[in-house]
Write a protein that holds these residues in place. Sequence first.
Motif, PDB file in Angstrom:
ATOM      1  N   PRO A   1      26.641  79.318  11.492  1.00  0.00           N
ATOM      2  CA  PRO A   1      27.121  80.307  12.475  1.00  0.00           C
ATOM      3  C   PRO A   1      28.625  80.566  12.316  1.00  0.00           C
ATOM      4  O   PRO A   1      29.353  79.717  11.791  1.00  0.00           O
ATOM      5  CB  PRO A   1      26.846  79.643  13.827  1.00  0.00           C
ATOM      6  CG  PRO A   1      26.019  78.448  13.546  1.00  0.00           C
ATOM      7  CD  PRO A   1      26.216  78.069  12.121  1.00  0.00           C
ATOM      8  N   ASP A   2      29.047  81.722  12.812  1.00  0.00           N
ATOM      9  CA  ASP A   2      30.458  82.098  12.685  1.00  0.00           C
ATOM     10  C   ASP A   2      31.397  81.047  13.265  1.00  0.00           C
ATOM     11  O   ASP A   2      32.442  80.750  12.692  1.00  0.00           O
ATOM     12  CB  ASP A   2      30.719  83.436  13.401  1.00  0.00           C
ATOM     13  CG  ASP A   2      29.918  84.559  12.777  1.00  0.00           C
ATOM     14  OD1 ASP A   2      29.468  84.390  11.627  1.00  0.00           O
ATOM     15  OD2 ASP A   2      29.733  85.596  13.443  1.00  0.00           O
TER      16      ASP A   2
ATOM     17  N   THR B   1      21.110  89.613   2.388  1.00  0.00           N
ATOM     18  CA  THR B   1      21.672  88.271   2.379  1.00  0.00           C
ATOM     19  C   THR B   1      22.925  88.143   3.235  1.00  0.00           C
ATOM     20  O   THR B   1      23.584  87.110   3.215  1.00  0.00           O
ATOM     21  CB  THR B   1      22.007  87.848   0.933  1.00  0.00           C
ATOM     22  OG1 THR B   1      22.851  88.858   0.352  1.00  0.00           O
ATOM     23  CG2 THR B   1      20.751  87.723   0.109  1.00  0.00           C
TER      24      THR B   1
ATOM     25  N   LYS C   1      18.556  84.118   7.048  1.00  0.00           N
ATOM     26  CA  LYS C   1      19.340  83.525   5.953  1.00  0.00           C
ATOM     27  C   LYS C   1      18.774  82.177   5.516  1.00  0.00           C
ATOM     28  O   LYS C   1      18.811  81.846   4.335  1.00  0.00           O
ATOM     29  CB  LYS C   1      20.791  83.355   6.395  1.00  0.00           C
ATOM     30  CG  LYS C   1      21.541  84.668   6.514  1.00  0.00           C
ATOM     31  CD  LYS C   1      22.957  84.379   6.935  1.00  0.00           C
ATOM     32  CE  LYS C   1      23.721  85.628   7.311  1.00  0.00           C
ATOM     33  NZ  LYS C   1      25.060  85.276   7.799  1.00  0.00           N
TER      34      LYS C   1
ATOM     35  N   GLU D   1      20.453  84.152  11.391  1.00  0.00           N
ATOM     36  CA  GLU D   1      20.508  82.806  10.829  1.00  0.00           C
ATOM     37  C   GLU D   1      19.139  82.346  10.326  1.00  0.00           C
ATOM     38  O   GLU D   1      19.041  81.651   9.321  1.00  0.00           O
ATOM     39  CB  GLU D   1      21.077  81.822  11.860  1.00  0.00           C
ATOM     40  CG  GLU D   1      22.581  81.986  11.977  1.00  0.00           C
ATOM     41  CD  GLU D   1      23.141  81.595  13.333  1.00  0.00           C
ATOM     42  OE1 GLU D   1      22.482  80.808  14.041  1.00  0.00           O
ATOM     43  OE2 GLU D   1      24.226  82.079  13.683  1.00  0.00           O
TER      44      GLU D   1
ATOM     45  N   TYR E   1      26.068  73.252   3.935  1.00  0.00           N
ATOM     46  CA  TYR E   1      26.211  74.439   4.799  1.00  0.00           C
ATOM     47  C   TYR E   1      24.903  74.778   5.499  1.00  0.00           C
ATOM     48  O   TYR E   1      24.898  75.341   6.586  1.00  0.00           O
ATOM     49  CB  TYR E   1      26.658  75.659   3.981  1.00  0.00           C
ATOM     50  CG  TYR E   1      28.018  75.515   3.338  1.00  0.00           C
ATOM     51  CD1 TYR E   1      28.983  74.667   3.886  1.00  0.00           C
ATOM     52  CD2 TYR E   1      28.341  76.240   2.199  1.00  0.00           C
ATOM     53  CE1 TYR E   1      30.226  74.536   3.291  1.00  0.00           C
ATOM     54  CE2 TYR E   1      29.588  76.116   1.606  1.00  0.00           C
ATOM     55  CZ  TYR E   1      30.518  75.259   2.145  1.00  0.00           C
ATOM     56  OH  TYR E   1      31.742  75.148   1.560  1.00  0.00           O
TER      57      TYR E   1
ATOM     58  N   GLU F   1      31.404  83.731   0.080  1.00  0.00           N
ATOM     59  CA  GLU F   1      30.009  84.186   0.134  1.00  0.00           C
ATOM     60  C   GLU F   1      29.030  83.019   0.257  1.00  0.00           C
ATOM     61  O   GLU F   1      27.944  83.165   0.800  1.00  0.00           O
ATOM     62  CB  GLU F   1      29.665  85.025  -1.108  1.00  0.00           C
ATOM     63  CG  GLU F   1      30.387  86.367  -1.118  1.00  0.00           C
ATOM     64  CD  GLU F   1      30.078  87.215  -2.344  1.00  0.00           C
ATOM     65  OE1 GLU F   1      29.281  86.773  -3.202  1.00  0.00           O
ATOM     66  OE2 GLU F   1      30.638  88.325  -2.450  1.00  0.00           O
TER      67      GLU F   1
ATOM     68  N   ARG G   1      32.838  91.778   4.865  1.00  0.00           N
ATOM     69  CA  ARG G   1      31.650  92.569   4.492  1.00  0.00           C
ATOM     70  C   ARG G   1      32.009  94.042   4.495  1.00  0.00           C
ATOM     71  O   ARG G   1      32.711  94.496   5.396  1.00  0.00           O
ATOM     72  CB  ARG G   1      30.546  92.346   5.527  1.00  0.00           C
ATOM     73  CG  ARG G   1      29.758  91.086   5.338  1.00  0.00           C
ATOM     74  CD  ARG G   1      28.574  91.079   6.280  1.00  0.00           C
ATOM     75  NE  ARG G   1      28.964  90.924   7.649  1.00  0.00           N
ATOM     76  CZ  ARG G   1      29.045  89.768   8.281  1.00  0.00           C
ATOM     77  NH1 ARG G   1      28.740  88.670   7.640  1.00  0.00           N
ATOM     78  NH2 ARG G   1      29.410  89.698   9.525  1.00  0.00           N
ATOM     79  N   SER G   2      31.496  94.773   3.493  1.00  0.00           N
ATOM     80  CA  SER G   2      31.787  96.208   3.494  1.00  0.00           C
ATOM     81  C   SER G   2      30.717  96.942   4.289  1.00  0.00           C
ATOM     82  O   SER G   2      29.631  96.475   4.486  1.00  0.00           O
ATOM     83  CB  SER G   2      31.882  96.737   2.069  1.00  0.00           C
ATOM     84  OG  SER G   2      30.972  96.075   1.256  1.00  0.00           O
TER      85      SER G   2
ATOM     86  N   LYS H   1      32.011  90.802  13.009  1.00  0.00           N
ATOM     87  CA  LYS H   1      31.966  92.185  12.526  1.00  0.00           C
ATOM     88  C   LYS H   1      32.126  92.267  11.007  1.00  0.00           C
ATOM     89  O   LYS H   1      31.837  93.279  10.406  1.00  0.00           O
ATOM     90  CB  LYS H   1      33.057  93.021  13.206  1.00  0.00           C
ATOM     91  CG  LYS H   1      32.761  93.276  14.670  1.00  0.00           C
ATOM     92  CD  LYS H   1      33.536  94.462  15.193  1.00  0.00           C
ATOM     93  CE  LYS H   1      32.955  95.766  14.706  1.00  0.00           C
ATOM     94  NZ  LYS H   1      33.611  96.947  15.274  1.00  0.00           N
ATOM     95  N   GLY H   2      32.614  91.168  10.446  1.00  0.00           N
ATOM     96  CA  GLY H   2      32.768  91.142   8.997  1.00  0.00           C
ATOM     97  C   GLY H   2      34.052  91.791   8.514  1.00  0.00           C
ATOM     98  O   GLY H   2      34.136  92.193   7.358  1.00  0.00           O
TER      99      GLY H   2
ATOM    100  N   MET I   1      29.282  80.599   2.179  1.00  0.00           N
ATOM    101  CA  MET I   1      29.084  80.396   3.612  1.00  0.00           C
ATOM    102  C   MET I   1      28.414  81.598   4.261  1.00  0.00           C
ATOM    103  O   MET I   1      27.582  81.458   5.144  1.00  0.00           O
ATOM    104  CB  MET I   1      30.424  80.123   4.284  1.00  0.00           C
ATOM    105  CG  MET I   1      30.894  78.708   4.038  1.00  0.00           C
ATOM    106  SD  MET I   1      32.621  78.533   4.493  1.00  0.00           S
ATOM    107  CE  MET I   1      33.243  77.868   2.977  1.00  0.00           C
ATOM    108  N   LEU I   2      28.796  82.789   3.806  1.00  0.00           N
ATOM    109  CA  LEU I   2      28.249  84.001   4.431  1.00  0.00           C
ATOM    110  C   LEU I   2      26.736  84.130   4.237  1.00  0.00           C
ATOM    111  O   LEU I   2      26.046  84.638   5.113  1.00  0.00           O
ATOM    112  CB  LEU I   2      28.949  85.255   3.886  1.00  0.00           C
ATOM    113  CG  LEU I   2      30.446  85.370   4.183  1.00  0.00           C
ATOM    114  CD1 LEU I   2      31.015  86.637   3.567  1.00  0.00           C
ATOM    115  CD2 LEU I   2      30.702  85.355   5.686  1.00  0.00           C
ATOM    116  N   VAL I   3      26.232  83.669   3.098  1.00  0.00           N
ATOM    117  CA  VAL I   3      24.783  83.790   2.890  1.00  0.00           C
ATOM    118  C   VAL I   3      24.017  82.648   3.574  1.00  0.00           C
ATOM    119  O   VAL I   3      22.806  82.716   3.705  1.00  0.00           O
ATOM    120  CB  VAL I   3      24.372  83.827   1.386  1.00  0.00           C
ATOM    121  CG1 VAL I   3      25.059  84.981   0.678  1.00  0.00           C
ATOM    122  CG2 VAL I   3      24.651  82.514   0.689  1.00  0.00           C
TER     123      VAL I   3
ATOM    124  N   LEU J   1      25.782  89.955   3.125  1.00  0.00           N
ATOM    125  CA  LEU J   1      27.073  90.217   2.481  1.00  0.00           C
ATOM    126  C   LEU J   1      27.522  91.657   2.666  1.00  0.00           C
ATOM    127  O   LEU J   1      28.661  92.005   2.405  1.00  0.00           O
ATOM    128  CB  LEU J   1      26.995  89.890   0.984  1.00  0.00           C
ATOM    129  CG  LEU J   1      26.710  88.422   0.666  1.00  0.00           C
ATOM    130  CD1 LEU J   1      26.496  88.230  -0.828  1.00  0.00           C
ATOM    131  CD2 LEU J   1      27.843  87.540   1.148  1.00  0.00           C
TER     132      LEU J   1
END
Lengths: 309, 257
Positions: free
Chosen positions: B102-103, A51, A76, A73, A104, B94, B256-257, B251-252, B96-98, A53
Amino acid sequence: MEALNIKQLRKTYSAGVEALKGVDLKVEQGEFFALLGPNGAGKSTLIGILTGLVNKTSGKVQVFDEDLDVSPERVKAQLGVMTQELNFNIFESCWNTVNFQAGYYGIDWKEASRRTEQLLRDLELWDKAKQPVRNLSGGMKRRLMLARALVHDPRVLILDEPTAGLDIELRRSLWVYLQKRNEAGLTIILTTHYLEEAEALCNRVAIIDQGTILRDAPTRDLLGQLKKQTFVLELVEKSEMPGDDEQVQYRIVDPLTIEADVAHGITMNEVFERLKQAEVKVQSMRPKANRLEELFIDLVGKKGKGLSA
Amino acid sequence: MNAYRLYISWLTLTRKEVMRVLRIWTQTLLPPAITMGIYFVVFGSFLGGQIKEIEGYPYIQFILPGLVMMTCITNSFSNVASSFFSAKFMRHIEEMLVSPMPDWVMVTGFVAGGVVRGVICGLIVALVGLFFTHIPIYNFLIIAFYLLASASLFSLAGLLNALMARKFDDISIVPTFVLTPLTYFAGTFYSIQMLPETWKKISLANPIFYMVDGFRYGFLGVHDASLMVGVVLLGGLNLVGLALSMHMVKKGVGLRS
Ligand SMILES: Nc1ncnc2c1ncn2[C@@H]1O[C@H](COP(=O)(O)OP(=O)(O)O)[C@@H](O)[C@H]1O
Ligand SMILES: [Mg+2]
């Protein structure tokens, strides 16, 4: 068609923890799929990579033939996710939480509002629409996460331990809702450490432990593989054991406690029939380990940690 | 996502950020009005009369553009820094991240929120200033350019700070140790012509000095340094900030880990 295709997925966290050690996994469209494993097995890591993350270390992920590295994208857009940890702006209203999420994804305001209302109603949150998230109970927050995960109408729904910490009643009602969505065509992948959950919902189960898939099979086959279950019997008085046979074997633990290994497929009635004939009086009975533990013992010959029935 | 969906996505985030500014107005809009009101009273009315005109303008008129600029950049910075960091902290980033957002939509959406807050706060200070003095306008376009470009630059800086921050304290390091000294030494309260040579040279190395100087030029029509340097600097730093934050989000870093 494959909803998900994972090849040789590896993740090593910066601390050096190897959370995934080369996972291969395929999920067909329309499946209700469980990723079952104890705490720390790597379930959330896998979900996180799917996902967006968590960054993967290596390997390949495809969702409906779209590659995560090539078009993240598009990947997702097809996934809806409910993470294990709550991730709300607790000051935002429930309505905005779901409605903004639709935004979003690029869903226009009118359509977003229609869907938000529908989902909040279906998940019994409509009367909380204007409330800030922090006013919700634990179960409501989980349902709100689900509404948020579904608002863009994903093709695959991913749930990371969706019912952890919920009471039986809430868990059941969530199961019913998920089953309904799955029957309507939604592919669902869930992680859990409850075998019962996988058993009740999923047609296929992959068992993961320490970053490795141990088994990936139809649920029925896995349960069938549970060769035996051990029960602990507390006796009313010291008694002679009935003789062992193919289906049931006995062990004396102490004068008033025995353990019975019961083969898969034997009913409790049959067990008690044997005990009755031998005139053994049983005060109480409990399973020695839960079935997931038994499954683990069968699979790897060792006890899984952090499992629960 | 097609262009229309991108637009919806960007608008959703931007509107949310702007609504946040308005909803918590007592934390976002009221403080600069009060602080700068006090500045006007102290420096404009009480002290201003004692200080002789600078470059032909009464002291209060001379310091007003600098105060507007100072307010604008600190508010842009802290808006993005605190909004983005709390999104990280509470994990709702998260959301937005999921999503397929776009960035660049995420970056420019947060920056837009910071710009709106910076500009509104700047306007508030100017309005408060009107109670104390007349505000001349030499060239409106110059004013608008400097205000928007500075607001966006410091919004980007706030974003970078929030990306790298691990705890809430980390987002006050830059304001305390970088922003405050630089803004006070940026020629808001004096013309650098009044400084000894060494200090004049040091001032020329302060990017905020060019923002204040150019911005003031838009009001008064007088400036101390090259306007070209200011425009190039602002444009260039904006591009660097944008590229850097896009790179870090991609790159996160911190996400992101
Ligand atoms: N952000 C992280 N940094 C370092 N190690 C992590 C991180 N997240 C998880 N881990 C480690 O990776 C392993 C798998 O964790 P996780 O995927 O959360 O398992 P599960 O969801 O199955 O309980 C564990 O050993 C855990 O401690
Ligand atoms: Mg987990």
